[in-house]
Enzyme design. Structure first.
Site, PDB file in Angstrom:
ATOM      1  CG  ASN A 123      -2.922  -8.487  15.971  1.00  0.00           C
ATOM      2  OD1 ASN A 123      -2.781  -8.110  17.137  1.00  0.00           O
ATOM      3  ND2 ASN A 123      -1.894  -8.687  15.148  1.00  0.00           N
ATOM      4  CE  LYS A 156      -1.240  -5.437  13.537  1.00  0.00           C
ATOM      5  NZ  LYS A 156      -0.591  -5.048  12.297  1.00  0.00           N
ATOM      6  CG  HIS A 164       1.821 -10.393  13.539  1.00  0.00           C
ATOM      7  ND1 HIS A 164       2.512  -9.293  13.098  1.00  0.00           N
ATOM      8  CD2 HIS A 164       0.541 -10.243  13.120  1.00  0.00           C
ATOM      9  CE1 HIS A 164       1.674  -8.500  12.439  1.00  0.00           C
ATOM     10  NE2 HIS A 164       0.472  -9.051  12.450  1.00  0.00           N
ATOM     11  CD  GLU A 216       2.838  -5.662  13.305  1.00  0.00           C
ATOM     12  OE1 GLU A 216       2.283  -5.838  14.404  1.00  0.00           O
ATOM     13  OE2 GLU A 216       2.236  -5.217  12.299  1.00  0.00           O
ATOM     14  CD  GLU A 231      -1.467 -10.901   9.426  1.00  0.00           C
ATOM     15  OE1 GLU A 231      -2.574 -10.413   9.644  1.00  0.00           O
ATOM     16  OE2 GLU A 231      -0.471 -10.649  10.134  1.00  0.00           O
ATOM     17  N   GLY A 250      -0.886  -2.748   7.401  1.00  0.00           N
ATOM     18  CA  GLY A 250      -0.899  -1.364   7.862  1.00  0.00           C
ATOM     19  C   GLY A 250      -0.530  -0.349   6.795  1.00  0.00           C
ATOM     20  CB  SER A 284      -4.730  -3.146   4.065  1.00  0.00           C
ATOM     21  OG  SER A 284      -3.517  -2.557   4.497  1.00  0.00           O
TER      22      SER A 284
HETATM   23  P1  13P Z   1      -3.744  -4.228   9.153  1.00  0.00           P
HETATM   24  O1  13P Z   1      -5.152  -4.768   9.003  1.00  0.00           O
HETATM   25  O2  13P Z   1      -3.675  -2.977   9.960  1.00  0.00           O
HETATM   26  O3  13P Z   1      -3.048  -4.131   7.824  1.00  0.00           O
HETATM   27  O4  13P Z   1      -2.931  -5.331   9.999  1.00  0.00           O
HETATM   28  C1  13P Z   1      -2.977  -6.663   9.630  1.00  0.00           C
HETATM   29  C2  13P Z   1      -2.329  -7.474  10.675  1.00  0.00           C
HETATM   30  O5  13P Z   1      -1.133  -7.413  10.864  1.00  0.00           O
HETATM   31  C3  13P Z   1      -3.194  -8.346  11.499  1.00  0.00           C
HETATM   32  O6  13P Z   1      -2.434  -9.236  12.246  1.00  0.00           O
END
Ligand code: 13P
Length: 251
Positions: free
Chosen positions: A9, A11, A96, A98, A168, A174, A214
């Protein structure tokens, strides 16, 4: 045996030329490996069409990071499922954290998006996960249950077979804090049990449940060794071809 599925992803990262670079690098690295898992990349909307051209002779599949549930019309700034299909997307990430927290998406909106994606022939990667506060107050399973039950409301067994679930934990995204393999496995097993009770043992046993939060080349192996972890949804570590390849090799 469930096949492992590794998805990246991106982002809101990578303009068109950065996307071309990363995809080209991945395509050439992967062509030298014997790949034993499915690989999906989810670039931003602006790079999808170009990514699709570059992926023509590759095993890598293409996904998007979001879509709207209406077919077309006055929804300024939104992208429809059929638009995604027309760029060559096979997958779409929905729900997601976010999207849930920053953009206020509810379980009901996510449910509509999942239905529209399926109707349009896109395969949803449906994300669920608890916040740190929810974990610390001991309600992780309640939150996951609500997200799964509401997100999958009125989705048929046939359609359920097309969905990938991604667990997740919000506190691991992150932050560099990964769930321990046991913490992740516990929630994955809980989700599989839930899908079994909502659908059937067969659908639950075939369901791909990815872990995200992560994931890095050096922790991928132990996470992916857990009985109910069938892949990874990778954020930060998918933005460099080498680290994404490291995770693919672990799978
Ligand atoms: P990170 O791997 O940066 O923690 O992000 C995970 C994520 O949100 C994938 O959709």
């Amino acid at each position: 045996m469930r096949r492992k599925v590794i998805a990246g992803n991106w982002k809101m990262n990578n303009d068109l030329s950065e996307s071309q670079n990363l995809i080209s690098h991945l395509v050439s690295s992967l062509s030298k490996e014997k790949v034993n898992c499915d690989v999906i990349v989810c670039p931003p909307f602006t790079s999808l069409s170009e990514a699709n051209s570059l992926l023509k002779n590759s095993v890598i599949k293409l996904g998007a990071q979001n879509m709207y549930f209406e077919e077309s019309g006055a929804f300024t700034g939104e992208i429809s499922a059929s638009m995604l299909k027309s760029t060559g997307c096979e997958y779409v990430i929905l729900g997601h954290s976010e999207r849930r927290t920053i953009f206020g998406e509810t379980d009901q909106v996510i449910n509509k998006k999942i239905k529209k994606a399926l109707q349009s022939g896109l395969l949803p990667i449906f994300c669920v996960g608890e916040t740190l506060q929810e974990r610390e107050s001991g309600v992780t399973n309640d939150i996951i249950k609500r997200q799964v039950v509401e997100g999958l409301k009125d989705i048929s067994s046939d359609d359920m077979k097309k969905i990938i679930v991604a667990y997740e934990p919000v506190w691991a995204i992150g932050t560099g804090k990964t769930a321990t393999p046991q913490q992740a496995e516990d929630v994955h097993a809980f989700i599989r049990g839930l899908v079994k009770s909502l659908y059937s043992n067969e659908i639950a046993e075939n369901l791909i449940i990815q872990y995200g939060g992560s994931v890095k080349p050096d922790n991928a192996n132990v996470l992916l060794s857990q009985a109910d972890i069938d892949g990874a949804l990778v954020g930060g570590a998918c933005l460099k071809a080498d680290s994404f390849m490291g995770i693919i090799k672990a799978a």
